[in-house]
Structure formats: C-alpha cells, structure tokens
Design a protein around this motif. Sequence first.
Motif, mmCIF file in Angstrom:
data_model
loop_
_atom_site.group_PDB
_atom_site.id
_atom_site.type_symbol
_atom_site.label_atom_id
_atom_site.label_comp_id
_atom_site.label_asym_id
_atom_site.label_seq_id
_atom_site.Cartn_x
_atom_site.Cartn_y
_atom_site.Cartn_z
ATOM 1 N N PRO A 14 1.743 14.926 -0.883
ATOM 2 C CA PRO A 14 2.041 15.841 0.213
ATOM 3 C C PRO A 14 3.013 15.185 1.204
ATOM 4 O O PRO A 14 2.981 13.965 1.396
ATOM 5 C CB PRO A 14 0.671 16.077 0.861
ATOM 6 C CG PRO A 14 -0.323 15.765 -0.214
ATOM 7 C CD PRO A 14 0.295 14.664 -1.016
ATOM 8 N N PRO A 15 3.881 15.967 1.835
ATOM 9 C CA PRO A 15 4.886 15.382 2.739
ATOM 10 C C PRO A 15 4.285 14.505 3.829
ATOM 11 O O PRO A 15 4.864 13.474 4.184
ATOM 12 C CB PRO A 15 5.584 16.610 3.334
ATOM 13 C CG PRO A 15 5.368 17.693 2.340
ATOM 14 C CD PRO A 15 4.038 17.430 1.708
ATOM 15 N N ASP A 16 3.116 14.886 4.353
ATOM 16 C CA ASP A 16 2.545 14.085 5.438
ATOM 17 C C ASP A 16 1.870 12.808 4.932
ATOM 18 O O ASP A 16 1.363 12.021 5.730
ATOM 19 C CB ASP A 16 1.568 14.910 6.285
ATOM 20 C CG ASP A 16 0.483 15.568 5.454
ATOM 21 O OD1 ASP A 16 0.498 15.417 4.219
ATOM 22 O OD2 ASP A 16 -0.378 16.250 6.039
ATOM 23 N N ASP A 17 1.879 12.590 3.616
ATOM 24 C CA ASP A 17 1.379 11.327 3.062
ATOM 25 C C ASP A 17 2.482 10.289 2.894
ATOM 26 O O ASP A 17 2.209 9.150 2.509
ATOM 27 C CB ASP A 17 0.712 11.559 1.704
ATOM 28 C CG ASP A 17 -0.724 12.053 1.835
ATOM 29 O OD1 ASP A 17 -1.203 12.174 2.979
ATOM 30 O OD2 ASP A 17 -1.355 12.335 0.799
ATOM 31 N N LEU A 18 3.722 10.678 3.184
ATOM 32 C CA LEU A 18 4.797 9.692 3.107
ATOM 33 C C LEU A 18 4.631 8.695 4.254
ATOM 34 O O LEU A 18 4.531 9.082 5.412
ATOM 35 C CB LEU A 18 6.163 10.375 3.203
ATOM 36 C CG LEU A 18 6.573 11.232 2.008
ATOM 37 C CD1 LEU A 18 7.925 11.890 2.271
ATOM 38 C CD2 LEU A 18 6.635 10.403 0.731
ATOM 39 N N PRO A 19 4.600 7.409 3.940
ATOM 40 C CA PRO A 19 4.361 6.412 4.991
ATOM 41 C C PRO A 19 5.614 6.128 5.795
ATOM 42 O O PRO A 19 6.730 6.453 5.388
ATOM 43 C CB PRO A 19 3.932 5.179 4.200
ATOM 44 C CG PRO A 19 4.689 5.310 2.912
ATOM 45 C CD PRO A 19 4.750 6.788 2.613
ATOM 46 N N GLU A 20 5.439 5.514 6.942
ATOM 47 C CA GLU A 20 6.574 5.038 7.730
ATOM 48 C C GLU A 20 7.027 3.664 7.251
ATOM 49 O O GLU A 20 8.204 3.302 7.399
ATOM 50 C CB GLU A 20 6.203 4.982 9.215
ATOM 51 C CG GLU A 20 5.933 6.361 9.813
ATOM 52 C CD GLU A 20 5.695 6.298 11.313
ATOM 53 O OE1 GLU A 20 5.763 5.181 11.865
ATOM 54 O OE2 GLU A 20 5.441 7.346 11.918
ATOM 55 N N VAL A 21 6.082 2.904 6.674
ATOM 56 C CA VAL A 21 6.379 1.589 6.108
ATOM 57 C C VAL A 21 5.624 1.491 4.795
ATOM 58 O O VAL A 21 4.456 1.860 4.717
ATOM 59 C CB VAL A 21 5.949 0.449 7.053
ATOM 60 C CG1 VAL A 21 6.223 -0.901 6.408
ATOM 61 C CG2 VAL A 21 6.678 0.547 8.386
ATOM 62 N N ALA A 22 6.281 1.020 3.753
ATOM 63 C CA ALA A 22 5.647 0.891 2.447
ATOM 64 C C ALA A 22 5.525 -0.572 2.071
ATOM 65 O O ALA A 22 6.471 -1.346 2.249
ATOM 66 C CB ALA A 22 6.441 1.634 1.387
ATOM 67 N N SER A 23 4.353 -0.955 1.562
ATOM 68 C CA SER A 23 4.166 -2.306 1.038
ATOM 69 C C SER A 23 4.633 -2.324 -0.406
ATOM 70 O O SER A 23 4.169 -1.530 -1.226
ATOM 71 C CB SER A 23 2.690 -2.711 1.126
ATOM 72 O OG SER A 23 2.276 -2.781 2.470
ATOM 73 N N THR A 24 5.543 -3.208 -0.727
ATOM 74 C CA THR A 24 6.134 -3.271 -2.059
ATOM 75 C C THR A 24 6.118 -4.713 -2.549
ATOM 76 O O THR A 24 5.889 -5.646 -1.764
ATOM 77 C CB THR A 24 7.594 -2.772 -2.038
ATOM 78 O OG1 THR A 24 8.429 -3.811 -1.504
ATOM 79 C CG2 THR A 24 7.748 -1.520 -1.190
ATOM 80 N N PRO A 25 6.361 -4.920 -3.846
ATOM 81 C CA PRO A 25 6.489 -6.301 -4.335
ATOM 82 C C PRO A 25 7.606 -7.072 -3.641
ATOM 83 O O PRO A 25 7.643 -8.298 -3.680
ATOM 84 C CB PRO A 25 6.806 -6.113 -5.829
ATOM 85 C CG PRO A 25 6.236 -4.775 -6.165
ATOM 86 C CD PRO A 25 6.426 -3.940 -4.927
ATOM 87 N N LEU A 26 8.520 -6.350 -2.997
ATOM 88 C CA LEU A 26 9.630 -6.986 -2.302
ATOM 89 C C LEU A 26 9.355 -7.191 -0.819
ATOM 90 O O LEU A 26 10.225 -7.638 -0.080
ATOM 91 C CB LEU A 26 10.892 -6.133 -2.467
ATOM 92 C CG LEU A 26 11.272 -5.784 -3.911
ATOM 93 C CD1 LEU A 26 12.464 -4.856 -3.940
ATOM 94 C CD2 LEU A 26 11.561 -7.043 -4.706
ATOM 95 N N GLY A 27 8.149 -6.831 -0.372
ATOM 96 C CA GLY A 27 7.814 -6.933 1.037
ATOM 97 C C GLY A 27 7.633 -5.563 1.659
ATOM 98 O O GLY A 27 7.614 -4.544 0.969
ATOM 99 N N ARG A 28 7.492 -5.520 2.966
ATOM 100 C CA ARG A 28 7.279 -4.251 3.673
ATOM 101 C C ARG A 28 8.630 -3.615 3.995
ATOM 102 O O ARG A 28 9.500 -4.240 4.602
ATOM 103 C CB ARG A 28 6.469 -4.494 4.956
ATOM 104 C CG ARG A 28 5.020 -4.884 4.654
ATOM 105 C CD ARG A 28 4.248 -5.231 5.916
ATOM 106 N NE ARG A 28 4.125 -4.107 6.826
ATOM 107 C CZ ARG A 28 3.234 -3.120 6.693
ATOM 108 N NH1 ARG A 28 2.409 -3.119 5.659
ATOM 109 N NH2 ARG A 28 3.167 -2.145 7.573
ATOM 110 N N LEU A 29 8.772 -2.360 3.560
ATOM 111 C CA LEU A 29 10.029 -1.649 3.744
ATOM 112 C C LEU A 29 9.826 -0.464 4.674
ATOM 113 O O LEU A 29 8.914 0.342 4.473
ATOM 114 C CB LEU A 29 10.551 -1.124 2.399
ATOM 115 C CG LEU A 29 10.955 -2.164 1.358
ATOM 116 C CD1 LEU A 29 11.373 -1.468 0.076
ATOM 117 C CD2 LEU A 29 12.078 -3.035 1.884
#
Length: 509
Positions: free
Chosen positions: A326-341
């Motif tokens: 759902p659109p409101d589940d899109l985060p402002e910051v995502a934790s990734t294998p490359l770090g926080r984006l």
Amino acid sequence: MNGWTEGYVGGIDYIRAFYRDWSPALLSFALTLRGWRPPTALRDGAFTLAELGCGHGLTSAVLAGANPRARFEAMDFNPSHIAGARRLAAEGGLANAAFLEESFAEHARRDGPPLDAVALHGVWSWVSAENRAILVEVLRRRLAPGGVVFVSYNALPGTLAHMPLRRLLVEQCAAGTGPLPDRIERAVEFAARLAALGGGWFAGADGVTERIESLRHKSPNYIAHEYLNGDWTAFYHADVARELAAAKLEFAGAAVPMEQLDDLTLSPAAQAMAAEAADPAVAETLRDVLTNRSFRRDLFVKGGERLTPAERSLLLRATRFALLVPPDDLPEVASTPLGRLPFPRAVHGPLGEALGAGPRRLGELLALPALAAQGEAAVVRALVLLTSLGFAAPLPEEDGLAERQAQADRFNGAVLERHRSGDTPGHLASPLLGSGVALSRIEGLFLLAARLAEDPADLAWRHLSADGIALGRDGRRFESAEESIAELASRHAAFTARRQPLLARLGVR
C-alpha cells in the motif's frame, strides 16, 4: 557426499525458495537500464527459459504459472527435488514446464529449442571446474543470439572472511556421527564456542560472530547446501567473465537494478579509480575490491545489442510499474545491504500516490506535474530503488493478461489447497507481474476460504490446530479454540482491509 552426487551434498534437500531476480519483466528492466536491448521474446511473453540446478524448482513453477506463453526447462540431479516439482506442476496444470532429473553432463547431451534466458543461481560456486565447463558448453550451444544469462556466485574479496568458518563446519561435520542435521547443529555450536574464546582469526575478521549467530537460526538444509559441498569456490568477477566468454557471453550489468548505481557504494574518487581500468571485467572487479562484495548477481548477454540513448529512454518510458505494498507503507528510509537509504518525499510521495491508483508507464508518471518537476533521472532512480527492494515491480505488457490470469488461477488453486497441510511453497503466481508474490500460510488459508465460501477463521483454525499450531498475542498463548478463532477473525479483518485488495490488483485470488 560420494557417488552420484559428485561431491555435492546429498541426503538432505535444499530449502524451498522463490527468486524474483530472473522474472522476465525484471530482467528486461535491468538490461534496459544498462543500455542493452532486452530479448524480444522476454517482452512479448513467448520466451524459453532454462533453470540449471533448480533445486525444488519453485521459481520455474511459479513463473510458469504466471507466463503461459513461455516454456520452462528446469533441471536438477536430486531426484527428490524433481519428484516434488513434477507433483506441483501436475497439480497446478503446468503444461509449459518440464522438470528434468539430470546431471549437467546428461543435460548437455539433450537436444532442445534455443534458450532466450538461462538462470544459474548459486551453482557456479557449488560445482566443480569440470561441471562449470559443461555449463559453458550448454550456454554456447543453446543460448540464442541476444539471449541473457543470470548467474549468481560467491564473490571475492568479500567471501574471504567466510572461508575459515566454512572449513570449520566441513571438518566438524565430517568428524561427527549421526544424522547430518544433528552434526550441523553441533558444528555450529562448536564454531560459536571457538568464537567466544576471541583472538586469532576471530579478532581480525569483522562480522564472524554475527554470522555464526545467524546460522543458529538457519535450517540445516540451508547450511548443508551453502557450506558443505565438496566444491565450494568464490570468484573474482573477472574470472567468471573470462570463463563465460568461451560461450560468447559478455557482462551486461548487475541483475539487481540498484546495484547498477555506483554512487550508492562508491565515493566519486573510488568511481574514478574503477573507471581507469580499460577492461570492463577488471573495472567491475575493482568495484568489488572497493566495496568488499561477497555475493554477486550478474547478467551476461550473447551478442547483445546496445541501445541508443533515445531508444533506452523510449523503452524505459514504455515500461509499466506496479506497487507491491500500500502507498502508505512506503518508508521514508529503507534499510538495505548497502546501508540506510532515504526516500525523498518530493519524489516518492507523488510516485506512491500515482502507482497506488494502479499500474502506470514511466511516461505517464513523468507527465504528472509533481513528478515532472523532479525530472526523469530522479523518477527512474526512485523506481530503481523501489523495484530492487521489493516495494514495486516492472510489469510485462498487457497483451495476454487474460490468458495469464486463467493459468495463474489454476496454479494458485492447487497451491492454496496445499495450505491445508502446511505444504506451502510460500508464493503464488501473479498474472499482472508475470512473477510471484509471497504469501503466509494464514493468508493462503484466508484465500482458500474465499474460494470455498467458508468462514475464514473457522477454516484456518481447523487446519492450523490439526498441525498443533498455537496462536497468541502479546506473549500470551491462547488456551481455547474460541480465543484462537477470534484472533483469526481479527487478522482476517486486517487482511481484508489492506492485503487482499492489493493481491486482487495483482491478480492473486
């Protein structure tokens, strides 16, 4: 690990898993981003794809369920893997998938149609040099001009830190007695005791203690196939590229779109250093050295055609995308294998709102004032991140959707029936995506109840309780069936409000 297994772990099945990396729309998107013309067959849905070393064959089965015009050829030498894959294909009505119990040498002698795409997930690191040479010959002989190969492997230099741990596990399992799962558990505990002593290699290798701790939560099936094969080789990218060159293949780019963005992991100075290499394979290897990469997912093409900048832009603008959350589940910051984006709201806000209303082509998105103001590069970058992290996905063309829906419904019906007993592949076929969608057992039972017009909480509890599964909340286990059914009714209400509408838009029902 002797006899017919040729050093590969036998007697214990590999984990069941679905890998979206070589779904046709994602392959096409990754190639287009790098400026390569995707195989026409991938875009029109009438492709032939081989998965060599398919394990349980779940990826090929789900993709076959979502792509009825395509043909899938999946092989593995483990007879229990193929027996299970054939049973799933028969139950799901997959006339477009063949599951073959063969060694690589046996498969190399098989005649078959030209292949538009080939998937080699993990096996490159887990088989002998002789078997790699056989795979190269298969690719040389059968991959069609313009075809694409997905190959994943343990990479150097990042895997160097894991090699002593792998050796510890191999030696401890070989010296132990009893069933292999018990030996694996004891070997992991032995490694943990060694790590607790500190010093030596453990003191100098980052992340080893954390990796050992993570292994305590992994299944013995995963550990056996990930660490205990007789052949276990990590590669520099340049060496893989040179081996595959014998099949007339050249490196096309990372299969995961966000891994094509150097600025996520390399400073401008580091990017400039890598760019000094005249040989692309050496440049890619330098990037691995600079990032200490331990695993690669690469695309190689045979006689691939380069797109002009204008052609690339046209193909990207014609690509449709859909949200997977759902659109409101899109985060402002995502934790990734490359770090926080960070996900800048100025781009991701209007992008999520637009895709939340339904699939859109990139060209349509760029016509929206809020996104036009951000520019094409920013919107493409946002879609690269969203698709790589599983929040969105590129889509195949709309043509053939009704046919894909009919086949997916048949296949998914068979998979949902398996949720009664817990024999759950964990993914259903999405005709919209031409790929798979993850599903929990409880969600599967809810969908099954809807198909059967039964009470969802009652049906779910009947099958969960038969397997001895208990429910609870806030750390408290429910003691009565009434409490458990009430909990399932609450979960179904939440499922109906948020998850089911999204699944319906993806054609999963």
